[in-house]
Design an enzyme around this catalytic site. Structure first.
Site, PDB file in Angstrom:
ATOM      1  N   GLU A  77      92.175 130.867  39.200  1.00 19.46           N
ATOM      2  CA  GLU A  77      91.862 129.614  39.961  1.00 19.46           C
ATOM      3  C   GLU A  77      91.183 128.931  38.714  1.00 19.46           C
ATOM      4  OE1 GLU A  77      91.819 128.106  44.022  1.00 19.46           O
ATOM      5  OE2 GLU A  77      92.323 130.494  43.663  1.00 19.46           O
ATOM      6  N   ASP A 134      86.153 124.367  23.134  1.00 21.67           N
ATOM      7  CA  ASP A 134      85.742 125.111  23.069  1.00 21.67           C
ATOM      8  C   ASP A 134      85.966 126.804  22.615  1.00 21.67           C
ATOM      9  OD1 ASP A 134      84.949 126.727  25.290  1.00 21.67           O
ATOM     10  OD2 ASP A 134      86.722 126.794  26.757  1.00 21.67           O
ATOM     11  N   GLY A 193      88.847 124.463  37.386  1.00 18.12           N
ATOM     12  CA  GLY A 193      88.896 123.196  37.962  1.00 18.12           C
ATOM     13  C   GLY A 193      90.565 122.326  38.455  1.00 18.12           C
ATOM     14  N   GLY A 205      93.368 124.243  38.637  1.00 24.90           N
ATOM     15  CA  GLY A 205      95.009 124.570  39.171  1.00 24.90           C
ATOM     16  C   GLY A 205      94.573 125.710  39.056  1.00 24.90           C
TER      17      GLY A 205
END
Length: 622
Positions: free
Chosen positions: A19, A135, A21, A23
């Site tokens: 999980e 990222d 932030g 979903g």
């Protein structure tokens, strides 16, 4: 079960990977296409947040527009009337670069250059499409193998990619996106454009070459300060034994300039500099298409989730194997099974196998004990020893994980191993299936307390493994991300030290990094009847200190299938572990090579727990 019944109508949900932030992330099989995919959901409690819902839709639309061989794709997305939704993404077959470093350390300059050029090819495309990834890190660059055996990468986790037209540097909630060690100075505040990705890739290349960080600190605040105000550490200081050319260093240092204007203007210019300094002659290949079988890992990013488990390394130039672990991070997994090779490759492999078999026969003849020239190496006649003592086994199979990806074969593996030890070799077996960490340690202690000075204990473990520093860990089914329930190699050593009476103890570990349980010397040598009375403490690891192939066929792992074949040999005789291991290892190497992901088991001595140079014997029930 997922939070969205619509998913289960279209997909068979195989595992919940984690999980984030935004979903949950699931590994699924598309019911109509019979294809493994990844589904990322929008959590139901966020469905009323219009900005998050919009971001979710934009993420999906952006991802579906991207078409590039070095970028993992988005297949589909759906948003329900109530605001819940999901994205269907490509299931990537490969290994992330963080895991490569964990097992192999610094990578060859030529290989790093090849990875860099391919990544920059992907970034050039992204930037042309008005996207910034934001990222770039070893977790989000997956390593595969091309048909000609060269490294092939795919960039993953575009879920937090940001359109250049959006312009801001933070999420709507103010959360920082990206990993601090790889973030550009402008990601901590300021105008952000495509040159931020170039900086982050510069950090990645520095890390791949040295296995060290250019900016360090006691905590994340100090790391951020170093990113903002300090120059990167000199290569000579962090890796004095490596010979990295001045030209290569200068390319990376330019990418790490604090001011974006001082860096390369774009990914194409950066790529050209890499090709020249690193000596790269080719950058883009077609990826090998692989059917699937296990997982990769990463660190937690703002709204991405990825978990890791058992996995095999791609074939790397001038190297053996690489590594895999488990934490929460970005949604891409991998699985592997055998696949068909080209005819020429098959012929070459067959030649190697034949030559290997001949070499093995020569080795066995050379290794036979001088005292018994007529005796096959490692086979001990029953008359050679009056008693082998009693045999006990603790057999552990961990499949149904609470926080990490479930594994398809460990429980099946444990059942089959327990059955053959009990029925064919007369072991008294304690079998644990999907046991907690406390149950595993308790069972080991209980079994060890039964041992006398003439007895034997075999410990078999199949499940997730992890390597942190130089310490190996087993992950029970209740393992969490804080390691509170993990079983460490030191815990296992303590069990052995607390029960010094046992004559022979053997650990057989079928997991990633299992070789970290052995701190002593290699034990892959021939043994004879003269070693019967000596204490032994040894471990067979399915892949050494590296990731492993999990399931070839959904029933057994490659390693355990090979072990079972050897143990079930209808012509079996009383045999020492070195001989049994040699036969198992040959089968594993052959099967893993044919699968395209080499795996090399190891047999070693566990240091500091009373080993005297003895061996472990398998005595068939008469």
């Amino acid at each position: 079960m997922t939070a969205l019944p619509e998913i289960e109508s279209r997909f068979e949900v195989l595992a919940k990977l984690g999980e984030g932030g935004m979903g949950c992330v699931y590994k699924v099989r598309h019911r109509d296409l019979d294809e493994l995919q990844i589904v990322k959901t929008l959590q139901a409690h966020l469905s009323t947040n219009e900005s998050l819902r919009t971001r979710f839709i934009n993420e999906a639309r952006r991802g579906m527009k991207l078409r590039h061989p070095h970028i993992a794709g988005v297949h589909d997305f759906h948003v329900g009337a109530d605001g819940t939704g999901y994205i269907v993404m490509e299931y990537v077959h490969g290994l992330n670069l963080r895991d490569v470093l964990a097992a192999r350390g610094p990578l060859p300059v030529a290989m790093v250059g090849d990875i860099a050029v391919q990544t920059l090819d992907a970034l050039a495309y992204l930037h042309d499409e008005r996207f910034v990834h934001r990222d770039i890190s070893p977790d989000n660059i997956m390593l595969m193998t091309s048909p000609d055996g060269r490294s092939f990468i795919k960039l993953i986790d575009l879920g937090i990619a940001k359109s250049l037209e959006a312009g801001d540097t933070m999420t709507a909630t103010g959360q920082f996106i990206g990993k601090v060690s790889y973030a550009s100075p402008e990601q901590f505040g300021g105008d952000l454009d495509h040159r931020s990705d170039l900086y982050s890739l510069g950090v990645v290349l520095y890390k791949l070459l040295t296995n060290a960080d250019p900016f360090v600190g006691a905590d994340y605040r100090e790391v951020i300060a170093a990113q903002l105000f300090k120059p990167p550490r000199r290569f000579d200081d962090v890796a004095p034994n490596l010979h990295i050319s001045e030209a290569v260093q200068q390319v990376i240092f330019r990418a790490l300039e604090k001011e974006p204007a001082a860096r390369y203007a774009n990914a194409t210019e950066f790529g050209e500099a890499v090709q020249q300094a690193f000596g790269v002659t080719a950058s883009r290949q077609s990826p090998r298409t692989l059917p699937a079988a296990t997982v990769v890992t990463g660190d937690t990013a703002a709204d991405a989730t990825q978990v890791s488990g058992t996995l095999a390394a791609p074939t790397l130039p001038d190297q053996t194997q690489v590594s895999g672990t488990a934490k929460a991070a970005a949604p891409t997994v991998l699985e592997r099974r055998p696949f068909a090779h080209a005819r020429s490759l098959a012929i070459a492999l067959l030649t190697l196998i034949v030559l290997g078999a001949a070499a093995a026969l020569w080795w066995q003849e050379r290794a036979s004990p001088a005292a018994a020239p007529q005796q096959k190496a490692g086979v001990v006649p029953a008359a050679a020893a009056t008693s082998y003592g009693r045999f006990y086994a603790v057999v552990i199979g961990e499949s149904q994980y609470q926080r990490f990806e479930s594994l398809p074969t460990p429980v099946n593996d444990a059942r089959a191993v327990a059955q053959v030890l009990e029925n064919d070799y007369g072991f008294t077996v304690t079998r644990l299936e999907n046991a907690t960490g406390q149950e595993i340690v308790g069972a080991l202690r209980t079994a060890a307390q039964k041992l006398t000075a003439a007895d034997n204990l075999l410990i078999y473990y199949a499940g997730h493994g992890e390597l942190l520093g130089e310490k190996g860990w087993w992950k029970p089914v209740d393992a969490d991300f804080e390691r509170t329930n993990w079983v460490s190699s030191s815990m296992i050593d303590d069990v052995l030290r607390d029960n010094p009476a046992a004559l022979r103890i053997l650990i057989v570990a079928d997991s990633c990094y299992a070789g970290a349980l052995a701190h002593g010397i290699d034990a892959e040598t021939a043994a004879g009847a003269g070693r019967l009375a000596k204490r032994s403490r040894m471990v067979i690891s399915s892949g050494g200190v590296a990731p492993i192939i999990d399931s070839a066929d959904g029933e057994h792992s490659i390693f355990t299938r090979a072990l079972l074949e050897v143990l079930r040999d209808p012509n079996r005789k009383t045999t020492d572990v070195q001989t049994l291991f040699a036969a198992t290892k040959a089968r594993v190497i052959d099967a893993a090579t044919r699968a395209g992901y080499p795996q090399r088991p190891q047999l070693a001595v566990i240091a500091g727990v009373g080993d005297e140079g003895g061996t472990f014997y398998f005595v068939p029930r008469r």
